[in-house]
Design an enzyme around this catalytic site. Sequence first.
Site, short mmCIF file in Angstrom:
data_model
loop_
_atom_site.label_atom_id
_atom_site.label_comp_id
_atom_site.label_asym_id
_atom_site.label_seq_id
_atom_site.Cartn_x
_atom_site.Cartn_y
_atom_site.Cartn_z
N ASP A 51 0.87 -1.18 0.00
CA ASP A 51 0.00 0.00 0.00
C ASP A 51 0.90 1.23 0.00
OD1 ASP A 51 -2.16 1.69 -0.03
OD2 ASP A 51 -3.23 0.71 1.60
C1 BGC Z 1 -5.10 3.23 -0.14
C2 BGC Z 1 -5.20 2.24 -1.28
C3 BGC Z 1 -5.00 2.97 -2.58
C4 BGC Z 1 -3.66 3.68 -2.56
C5 BGC Z 1 -3.34 4.42 -3.85
C6 BGC Z 1 -3.85 4.07 -0.20
O1 BGC Z 1 -3.86 5.07 0.76
O2 BGC Z 1 -5.17 2.54 1.11
O3 BGC Z 1 -6.45 1.61 -1.26
O4 BGC Z 1 -5.09 2.07 -3.66
O5 BGC Z 1 -3.68 4.62 -1.49
O6 BGC Z 1 -4.14 5.52 -4.02
#
Ligand code: BGC
Length: 689
Positions: A256
């Site tokens: 993530d």
């Molecule tokens: C989120 C993800 C997301 C990623 C990219 C993160 O903060 O938890 O779900 O895909 O950001 O935007």
Amino acid sequence: MRSSNLNLALSLVVFACACGDDTTFTPPATPHFGESTTDELLAAMTLEEKVDQMHGASFAPVNDLYETPKNERLGIPGLRMVDGPRGVRAGHATAFPVAAARAATWDPELERRVGAAIGEEASAKGATVLLAPTINVLRHPAWGRAQETYGEDSTLIGDMGTAFVMGAEEHVLACAKHFAANSIEDTRFDVNVTIDERALREVYLPHFRQLVTEGGVSVVMSAYNKVNGQYASENEHLLSDILKGDWAFEGFVVSDWVFGTHSTAPAANAGLDIEMPSGTYFGPLLVEAVHNGSVDEAVIDDAVRRILDKQLAASLKPISDASVVESDEHRSLARDVAVEGMVLLKNEGVLPLAKPTGQSTVAIVGALASIANLGDTGSSAVTPTSAVAPLDGLEALVGAEHTVFLPGPSLSAADLTSLQGVDAAVVVVGLTSDDEGEGVATKGGDRETLRLSSEDEALILSVAANAPRTVVVLEAGSAIVVRPWVDQVGAVLMAWYPGLEGGNALASVLFGDAAPGGRLPVSFPADEADLPVFDHSSLEVQYGFLHGYRYLDAMGRNPEFAFGFGLSYTTFEMTNLVLDSTSKASGDVLTVSVDVENTGARAGDAVVQIYVHPESSEVERAPRDLRGFARVPLAIGEKRTVDVPLSVDAWAYFDVATNQFVLEPGDYVVEAGSSSRELPLNATVTISP
Ligand code: BGC
């Protein structure tokens, strides 16, 4: 850094993409691998070139896409990643109803079409990876990101998520996230979820396994949180033992964003393949780790082989034309989904409303009536060119001259008098991205309460005391406690965040041009105290074996509206439960058939739900588990026999002593009906050793 500062930092980086400006995408000149196989490419790559494939190119997205580096020398195109779960977060795109609303359709085929539509738009924007679906268990309805997932039950999540992946992967690589046990927002970066192996394997992971083994998902995103003391991105048990070992996952694992990677050697050795969105740990530090022996080059080769295989797969998918973005077809799909996912929770002969004629009017009340409430503004945000608010939908259907709009929040004496003269009043209340969502900066995050605001509750009660008929339309990502006001109103309709066609979908349901078709993917408790405690401030939480309807059933607590519940404008009768055999063994499929008849005066969709539990067990079991379902459209008077196939191996428990699933021999009760609390039919099947 404290969590709120982390959130703020993340919002500056990850949410820098304001979106809304249209971007044009020119396919890269050489998005191919020439004639080389993955192995030949690997053999030709230097260590630095390999490691280059294992991290994002930059904190800043390019045309709203997060990239991993190209390799011009070898013709490796890199990856281009985009969110997300209810549509593409790049420029303008179709904003579909949120996943909670889509889960309420209980219609995997419809969800496959949504996945295909979002995947197609992602491809048209130049993406090769779609950062969706979100398939975390909704352990408690107060989770800020509840709207992004498919509810509280792993069978429903698994079937809907698998369908989404199959659709999306026609166009791009799909990414199941966030692996695993990510169900609290406010402490998401650091919370340590302690969970025993049974609860992990039986409650929090089966749907991930299904997306891997049945859905063929290409990418898995590790969660921010820790699981049993180790961050998910460096959790060898999750990434290597289970995902890549037990489930033989052949794709790659991406971290993530920003605060999702915490180390170099531990993460690489545990099975993390790509750090996103940049190379803080997986850049030069990873090269160095190979040189100093803390990471074996075979680990790098395994990661890069996975990444190249999937880049190759992505490069073979067709690139969609820009005209698919916000096409009429996708708009109308979004509208159909919104209708199918609206859940009629209460109706005392009020809905559908008669269309006003002559001098008659319908009131629409509440500030949310004039807003197209699309949901969270975090990473799942989508910006459509236009979206239809409830008021717009109503006016378009019955005419502005027949519509009285009272925004509130409180109503004047004149407003109350005018309510006495309307045919009916529709109160639109609920939550917005200020109240729930991804925990970014000061907005969103976990909910403090499952009740509506005191202003909304007071508004409902004052409308109900004055209008002849009151319909409450709820907008939110999960359960709302309605007890304080529900007995005073004639009808309640759960609309979720219904997407860019939400207002039109709502009007068609309210006035009976369409029938609400949804069933709850989450239990609505009568009181929040009936659920397990939701601790969104501690950095140490324990996840138990039971939550949602399983917990309510085990504790003998009655929900306000049960998991699986939803009314219709017609009535159904289910009879004649038949099993294809009363004896089965591991590896078998049990086919359960049920006759379902539309006994009312309108067409409508029934949802046949099958729950199973063993008569007795060596271990703790939920009172019943959803094991299969089927949505069935039925004309007036139509009767059909519906077959629901169940794989009996799904009834196994995870034996911690032998580290494997065990299907206990003995009798199992198979129940069928229209919700987890309305199961009029049952039969017994014996599992032989
Ligand atoms: C989120 C993800 C997301 C990623 C990219 C993160 O903060 O938890 O779900 O895909 O950001 O935007």
